[in-house]
Structure formats: C-alpha cells, structure tokens
Design an enzyme around this catalytic site. Sequence first.
Site, short mmCIF file in Angstrom:
data_model
loop_
_atom_site.label_atom_id
_atom_site.label_comp_id
_atom_site.label_asym_id
_atom_site.label_seq_id
_atom_site.Cartn_x
_atom_site.Cartn_y
_atom_site.Cartn_z
N GLU A 186 -57.19 1.78 12.42
CA GLU A 186 -56.20 0.70 12.52
C GLU A 186 -56.11 0.25 13.98
O GLU A 186 -55.66 1.00 14.85
CB GLU A 186 -54.83 1.19 12.05
CG GLU A 186 -53.71 0.16 12.21
CD GLU A 186 -52.33 0.77 12.02
OE1 GLU A 186 -51.39 0.31 12.68
OE2 GLU A 186 -52.21 1.71 11.21
N THR B 95 -49.12 -3.31 13.62
CA THR B 95 -48.11 -4.03 14.41
C THR B 95 -48.17 -5.52 14.08
O THR B 95 -48.08 -6.38 14.95
CB THR B 95 -48.28 -3.79 15.92
OG1 THR B 95 -48.61 -2.43 16.16
CG2 THR B 95 -46.98 -4.10 16.66
N LYS C 206 -45.22 3.08 5.07
CA LYS C 206 -45.39 3.84 6.30
C LYS C 206 -44.03 4.31 6.80
O LYS C 206 -43.17 3.48 7.11
CB LYS C 206 -46.08 2.98 7.36
CG LYS C 206 -46.40 3.74 8.64
CD LYS C 206 -46.96 2.82 9.71
CE LYS C 206 -45.85 2.06 10.42
NZ LYS C 206 -46.34 1.33 11.61
#
Length: 214
Positions: A48, A74, A134
């Site tokens: 990621e 993000t 998450k």
Amino acid sequence: MTTTVPSPAELRTALAADPVIAVVRAPHIPDAAALCSALAAGGIGWTELTFTTPEVTTHLARAAEAGHPVGVGTVLTAEQAREALDAGAGFLVTPGLRPEVAETAHRAGAPVLLGALTPTEVATALDLGAAAVKIFPAKSFGPGYFKDLQGPYPGVPLVASGGVNAGNAADFLAHGALAVCAGTDVVPPAVVAAGDWAEITRRAKAFTEALRPA
C-alpha cells in the site's frame, strides 16, 4: 495497467491467505517496482503506497505496470480515488470514513478498505460497502479489541493498522483480524528512500516468520 482489480470478496479471500499489507510512507521511493519485489521476496505480497508520499500515482503506475498487487492509502477525496484507480491501484484504503471515496471505488468496481475505530464506525463502514474495515490505531486498543468487535459483528473482516509489528502481529490475527498492516517495522522511510532493498527483504522475512506457529 496490468494490475488486476479484485472484487471485494476476492480481496478478502486473498488477504485471508496472505494477511500482511506493507504500508509505505516515505519521502522518496527510488523504484516502486523494486520495492514491491523486495517485499515479495520477504513474503509480503501486498503493498500500500500512500498519498503522503510525493508523486505517489507515478510510483503506483510503475509498480502496477510490473504486475505487483499494489493499492493506495490515505485516500481522502473522490478526486484522489479516481487518480489512484486511473494509475492502476488494485484497492483503496482510507484513514477514516470517507463516503465519497467508497462511492468512487464502487463505481469503478474496486474494493475499498475504510478506516474506523468504534463499533458505530465499523457499522457505518460496512453500510458503505467496505471490502474490509481498517481498525486504526490498532496498537492503542490491542488485540483483545478485535475479539470484542467480533461479538456484535461476527465474521466482520477487520484489518489491524497502526503500531503493528513482528512482536504483536500474530496476536492481532489470533484475536480476529483478517489481516495486519506492516509499517515502519518493515518499511522504515529512510531505508525505502535509500533503496536498500536487501534490508527491506530481511525485515519482511522477519515479520512474516513471526506469524508462523512456533
């Protein structure tokens, strides 16, 4: 782009079999494809990249063109989501609940991991169609929190992020996490920026070996 975008169900199945995502936050990535290869050599197949890294979509495109399973984290806006998907992202990750990111991902048929913490936020993430939720910051609440969340949400796909390392990752998985995010324990910004791929592989191996039963 050569990256194959999995369905949410396919992503969950793949994460169950290969439950570590390396989350890269670095001021500079000299070769994203080489970085992903170094991680894969150490047993971590998922990478990621994040929008906190300058020119992240350029790095993403290079990794995707090399065929690595790479996503972007993000992600805060629909525009960022579109940029990431156009560059070849196989999945999107948000730090918190971002409905417009989820909607953009769904339109593109791409899975999204939405960030959450509280039981209410977990429910909202599921309502928004998250492929997995998450939980951040995981270390602050500990592995037991994941077992607690499985009470009202049995079988919910949770990913532990924030403060996860080789010493505690196995505990998060044992207490109900589908997968864990490996950050600076595996990909320290300075090591990534220096392009020390052998060190990245060494760290990835140490992390994945710590997940194996004694």
